[in-house]
Scaffold this motif. Structure first.
Motif, PDB file in Angstrom:
ATOM      1  N   GLU A 284       0.856  -1.178   0.047  1.00 48.21           N
ATOM      2  CA  GLU A 284      -0.068   0.128  -0.116  1.00 48.21           C
ATOM      3  C   GLU A 284       0.983   1.234  -0.090  1.00 48.21           C
ATOM      4  OE1 GLU A 284      -3.326   2.004   2.813  1.00 48.21           O
ATOM      5  OE2 GLU A 284      -3.002  -0.221   2.788  1.00 48.21           O
ATOM      6  N   LYS A 285       0.342   2.185  -0.685  1.00 46.02           N
ATOM      7  CA  LYS A 285       1.089   3.544  -0.842  1.00 46.02           C
ATOM      8  C   LYS A 285       1.167   4.220   0.703  1.00 46.02           C
ATOM      9  CE  LYS A 285       2.956   6.972  -3.530  1.00 46.02           C
ATOM     10  NZ  LYS A 285       3.975   6.999  -4.344  1.00 46.02           N
ATOM     11  N   ILE A 286       2.123   4.499   0.840  1.00 48.20           N
ATOM     12  CA  ILE A 286       2.141   5.495   2.320  1.00 48.20           C
ATOM     13  C   ILE A 286       2.954   6.975   2.199  1.00 48.20           C
ATOM     14  CG2 ILE A 286       3.466   5.459   4.393  1.00 48.20           C
ATOM     15  CD1 ILE A 286       3.863   2.268   4.557  1.00 48.20           C
ATOM     16  N   LYS A 287       1.783   7.731   2.465  1.00 44.60           N
ATOM     17  CA  LYS A 287       2.441   9.158   2.150  1.00 44.60           C
ATOM     18  C   LYS A 287       2.218   9.837   3.567  1.00 44.60           C
ATOM     19  CE  LYS A 287      -0.009   9.700  -2.031  1.00 44.60           C
ATOM     20  NZ  LYS A 287      -1.109  10.279  -2.836  1.00 44.60           N
ATOM     21  N   LEU A 288       3.450  10.575   3.736  1.00 44.36           N
ATOM     22  CA  LEU A 288       3.663  11.422   5.099  1.00 44.36           C
ATOM     23  C   LEU A 288       3.955  12.679   4.647  1.00 44.36           C
ATOM     24  CD1 LEU A 288       6.109   9.055   6.807  1.00 44.36           C
ATOM     25  CD2 LEU A 288       3.826   8.857   6.838  1.00 44.36           C
ATOM     26  N   SER A 289       3.372  13.730   5.409  1.00 45.63           N
ATOM     27  CA  SER A 289       3.757  15.098   5.265  1.00 45.63           C
ATOM     28  C   SER A 289       3.705  16.046   6.381  1.00 45.63           C
ATOM     29  CB  SER A 289       2.770  15.660   4.126  1.00 45.63           C
ATOM     30  OG  SER A 289       1.671  15.855   4.392  1.00 45.63           O
ATOM     31  N   THR A 290       4.578  16.979   6.494  1.00 42.13           N
ATOM     32  CA  THR A 290       4.628  17.671   7.609  1.00 42.13           C
ATOM     33  C   THR A 290       4.988  19.246   7.139  1.00 42.13           C
ATOM     34  OG1 THR A 290       5.423  18.108  10.000  1.00 42.13           O
ATOM     35  CG2 THR A 290       6.774  17.401   8.265  1.00 42.13           C
ATOM     36  N   VAL A 291       4.653  20.191   7.998  1.00 45.26           N
ATOM     37  CA  VAL A 291       4.943  21.638   7.709  1.00 45.26           C
ATOM     38  C   VAL A 291       6.101  21.982   8.855  1.00 45.26           C
ATOM     39  CG1 VAL A 291       4.024  23.902   7.505  1.00 45.26           C
ATOM     40  CG2 VAL A 291       2.623  21.957   6.716  1.00 45.26           C
ATOM     41  N   VAL A 292       7.081  22.649   8.254  1.00 41.34           N
ATOM     42  CA  VAL A 292       8.072  23.044   9.473  1.00 41.34           C
ATOM     43  C   VAL A 292       8.084  24.569   9.338  1.00 41.34           C
ATOM     44  CG1 VAL A 292      10.357  23.052   9.978  1.00 41.34           C
ATOM     45  CG2 VAL A 292       9.227  20.933   8.732  1.00 41.34           C
ATOM     46  N   GLN A 293       7.963  25.132  10.439  1.00 40.71           N
ATOM     47  CA  GLN A 293       7.953  26.518  10.562  1.00 40.71           C
ATOM     48  C   GLN A 293       9.289  26.944  10.329  1.00 40.71           C
ATOM     49  OE1 GLN A 293       5.171  28.413  10.412  1.00 40.71           O
ATOM     50  NE2 GLN A 293       3.937  26.534  10.198  1.00 40.71           N
ATOM     51  N   PRO A 294       9.337  28.272   9.957  1.00 46.35           N
ATOM     52  CA  PRO A 294      10.768  28.948   9.625  1.00 46.35           C
ATOM     53  C   PRO A 294      11.701  28.971  10.617  1.00 46.35           C
ATOM     54  CG  PRO A 294       9.069  30.462   8.527  1.00 46.35           C
ATOM     55  CD  PRO A 294       8.553  29.182   9.321  1.00 46.35           C
ATOM     56  N   ASP A 295      11.138  29.053  12.066  1.00 44.61           N
ATOM     57  CA  ASP A 295      12.038  29.273  13.024  1.00 44.61           C
ATOM     58  C   ASP A 295      12.546  27.917  13.723  1.00 44.61           C
ATOM     59  OD1 ASP A 295       9.234  28.727  13.719  1.00 44.61           O
ATOM     60  OD2 ASP A 295       9.562  29.722  15.875  1.00 44.61           O
ATOM     61  N   LYS A 296      11.842  26.967  13.303  1.00 45.32           N
ATOM     62  CA  LYS A 296      12.040  25.530  13.893  1.00 45.32           C
ATOM     63  C   LYS A 296      12.970  24.818  12.443  1.00 45.32           C
ATOM     64  CE  LYS A 296       8.245  25.147  16.578  1.00 45.32           C
ATOM     65  NZ  LYS A 296       7.082  24.600  17.125  1.00 45.32           N
ATOM     66  N   LEU A 297      13.521  25.159  11.378  1.00 46.04           N
ATOM     67  CA  LEU A 297      13.959  24.784  10.306  1.00 46.04           C
ATOM     68  C   LEU A 297      15.318  24.070  10.688  1.00 46.04           C
ATOM     69  CD1 LEU A 297      13.438  26.824   7.188  1.00 46.04           C
ATOM     70  CD2 LEU A 297      12.562  24.439   7.700  1.00 46.04           C
ATOM     71  N   ASP A 298      16.217  24.868  11.453  1.00 47.57           N
ATOM     72  CA  ASP A 298      17.362  24.128  11.854  1.00 47.57           C
ATOM     73  C   ASP A 298      17.541  23.006  12.497  1.00 47.57           C
ATOM     74  OD1 ASP A 298      18.624  26.038  10.503  1.00 47.57           O
ATOM     75  OD2 ASP A 298      18.923  27.533  12.248  1.00 47.57           O
ATOM     76  N   ALA A 299      16.634  22.858  13.402  1.00 44.13           N
ATOM     77  CA  ALA A 299      16.388  21.726  14.422  1.00 44.13           C
ATOM     78  C   ALA A 299      15.753  20.471  13.687  1.00 44.13           C
ATOM     79  CB  ALA A 299      15.800  22.181  15.721  1.00 44.13           C
ATOM     80  N   PHE A 300      14.892  20.881  12.784  1.00 41.52           N
ATOM     81  CA  PHE A 300      14.130  19.925  11.780  1.00 41.52           C
ATOM     82  C   PHE A 300      15.156  19.216  11.026  1.00 41.52           C
ATOM     83  CE2 PHE A 300      12.235  18.259   8.135  1.00 41.52           C
ATOM     84  CZ  PHE A 300      11.114  17.820   8.448  1.00 41.52           C
TER      85      PHE A 300
END
Length: 143
Positions: free
Chosen positions: A93-109
Protein backbone atom coordinates in the motif's frame (compact mmCIF):
# COMPACT_ATOMS: atom_id res chain seq x y z
CA UNK A 1 -5.55 20.69 3.17
CA UNK A 2 -3.52 22.11 6.05
CA UNK A 3 -5.21 19.62 8.39
CA UNK A 4 -3.77 16.65 6.47
CA UNK A 5 -0.22 17.22 7.71
CA UNK A 6 1.18 15.55 10.80
CA UNK A 7 3.28 17.08 13.53
CA UNK A 8 7.06 17.03 13.13
CA UNK A 9 7.53 14.42 15.88
CA UNK A 10 4.89 12.14 14.39
CA UNK A 11 6.47 12.60 10.94
CA UNK A 12 9.86 11.39 12.22
CA UNK A 13 8.26 8.38 13.92
CA UNK A 14 6.43 7.41 10.73
CA UNK A 15 9.49 8.08 8.56
CA UNK A 16 11.58 5.73 10.71
CA UNK A 17 8.85 3.10 10.40
CA UNK A 18 8.79 3.56 6.63
CA UNK A 19 12.55 3.03 6.37
CA UNK A 20 12.32 -0.06 8.61
CA UNK A 21 9.44 -1.46 6.55
CA UNK A 22 11.47 -1.15 3.34
CA UNK A 23 14.55 -2.65 4.95
CA UNK A 24 12.59 -5.72 6.12
CA UNK A 25 11.12 -6.23 2.65
CA UNK A 26 14.57 -6.06 1.11
CA UNK A 27 13.43 -3.68 -1.61
CA UNK A 28 11.58 -0.46 -2.14
CA UNK A 29 12.15 3.21 -2.59
CA UNK A 30 11.42 6.13 -0.32
CA UNK A 31 10.89 9.45 -2.07
CA UNK A 32 11.70 12.53 0.00
CA UNK A 33 10.65 15.93 -1.30
CA UNK A 34 10.47 19.38 0.15
CA UNK A 35 9.21 22.73 -1.03
CA UNK A 36 8.27 26.03 0.47
CA UNK A 37 4.66 26.45 1.40
CA UNK A 38 3.02 29.41 -0.34
CA UNK A 39 -0.69 28.87 0.21
CA UNK A 40 -0.76 31.53 2.92
CA UNK A 41 -3.72 33.83 2.28
CA UNK A 42 -1.97 36.70 4.05
CA UNK A 43 0.32 37.16 1.07
CA UNK A 44 -1.20 39.62 -1.36
CA UNK A 45 -0.54 39.14 -5.06
CA UNK A 46 2.04 41.53 -6.45
CA UNK A 47 1.10 44.59 -8.42
CA UNK A 48 1.88 44.45 -12.15
CA UNK A 49 4.58 47.10 -11.73
CA UNK A 50 6.30 45.03 -9.05
CA UNK A 51 6.43 42.06 -11.39
CA UNK A 52 7.88 44.23 -14.16
CA UNK A 53 10.47 45.71 -11.82
CA UNK A 54 11.48 42.36 -10.31
CA UNK A 55 10.29 39.23 -12.15
CA UNK A 56 11.71 37.06 -9.35
CA UNK A 57 9.83 38.87 -6.58
CA UNK A 58 8.65 35.60 -5.05
CA UNK A 59 12.19 34.33 -4.42
CA UNK A 60 12.73 36.82 -1.60
CA UNK A 61 9.49 37.15 0.37
CA UNK A 62 9.09 39.72 3.10
CA UNK A 63 8.48 37.08 5.78
CA UNK A 64 10.11 33.62 5.83
CA UNK A 65 7.81 30.89 4.51
CA UNK A 66 7.24 27.46 6.06
CA UNK A 67 8.54 24.34 4.33
CA UNK A 68 6.40 21.35 3.35
CA UNK A 69 8.22 18.00 3.60
CA UNK A 70 6.84 14.86 1.93
CA UNK A 71 7.91 11.23 2.22
CA UNK A 72 6.34 8.39 0.24
CA UNK A 73 7.16 4.83 -0.60
CA UNK A 74 7.27 3.38 -4.09
CA UNK A 75 4.01 1.53 -4.53
CA UNK A 76 4.79 -1.98 -5.74
CA UNK A 77 2.44 -4.15 -7.70
CA UNK A 78 2.40 -7.80 -8.67
CA UNK A 79 4.69 -8.42 -11.59
CA UNK A 80 3.80 -11.99 -12.40
CA UNK A 81 5.28 -13.22 -15.63
CA UNK A 82 7.23 -10.03 -16.20
CA UNK A 83 10.97 -9.69 -15.98
CA UNK A 84 13.25 -12.24 -14.40
CA UNK A 85 11.88 -15.28 -12.59
CA UNK A 86 11.63 -14.75 -8.86
CA UNK A 87 11.18 -11.01 -9.33
CA UNK A 88 7.55 -10.98 -8.22
CA UNK A 89 6.64 -8.46 -5.59
CA UNK A 90 3.65 -8.38 -3.35
CA UNK A 91 1.21 -5.50 -3.35
CA UNK A 92 2.33 -2.77 -0.99
CA UNK A 93 0.00 0.00 0.00
CA UNK A 94 1.17 3.51 -0.84
CA UNK A 95 2.29 5.36 2.29
CA UNK A 96 2.33 9.15 2.21
CA UNK A 97 3.69 11.33 4.99
CA UNK A 98 3.84 15.10 5.15
CA UNK A 99 4.60 17.80 7.67
CA UNK A 100 4.90 21.55 7.71
CA UNK A 101 8.03 23.05 9.27
CA UNK A 102 7.88 26.62 10.50
CA UNK A 103 10.84 28.86 9.57
CA UNK A 104 12.03 29.28 13.16
CA UNK A 105 12.24 25.48 13.63
CA UNK A 106 14.03 24.63 10.35
CA UNK A 107 17.52 24.17 11.80
CA UNK A 108 16.43 21.70 14.48
CA UNK A 109 14.18 19.90 11.98
CA UNK A 110 16.98 19.41 9.44
CA UNK A 111 19.31 18.01 12.10
CA UNK A 112 16.73 15.34 12.99
CA UNK A 113 15.86 14.84 9.29
CA UNK A 114 19.51 14.14 8.41
CA UNK A 115 19.83 11.68 11.30
CA UNK A 116 16.65 9.84 10.22
CA UNK A 117 17.83 9.64 6.61
CA UNK A 118 21.28 8.39 7.58
CA UNK A 119 19.76 5.74 9.83
CA UNK A 120 17.40 4.70 7.05
CA UNK A 121 20.26 4.30 4.60
CA UNK A 122 22.45 2.33 6.97
CA UNK A 123 21.55 -1.06 5.55
CA UNK A 124 22.24 -0.23 1.92
CA UNK A 125 24.66 -2.43 0.02
CA UNK A 126 27.45 -1.00 -2.06
CA UNK A 127 26.71 -1.30 -5.76
CA UNK A 128 28.47 -4.16 -7.49
CA UNK A 129 30.37 -2.99 -10.55
CA UNK A 130 30.58 -5.14 -13.62
CA UNK A 131 33.94 -6.51 -14.67
CA UNK A 132 33.45 -5.27 -18.23
CA UNK A 133 34.23 -1.70 -17.24
CA UNK A 134 37.44 -2.75 -15.50
CA UNK A 135 38.51 -4.85 -18.50
CA UNK A 136 37.93 -1.93 -20.91
CA UNK A 137 40.05 0.38 -18.77
CA UNK A 138 42.88 -2.16 -18.69
CA UNK A 139 42.78 -2.55 -22.50
CA UNK A 140 42.88 1.23 -23.01
CA UNK A 141 45.92 1.65 -20.76
CA UNK A 142 47.76 -1.27 -22.39
CA UNK A 143 46.96 -0.24 -26.00
Amino acid sequence: MPGDHMSNDEFFTQLTNLFEHNRKKGHGTVYLTQKRLTYDTGITPPSPTKVLDDPLWDTHPENPLPVLVHAANNKSSKREGKGKPGNERENVEKIKLSTVVQPDKLDAFYVRYAEACKAGMGGLKKRERKKKKKDKKKKKTEG
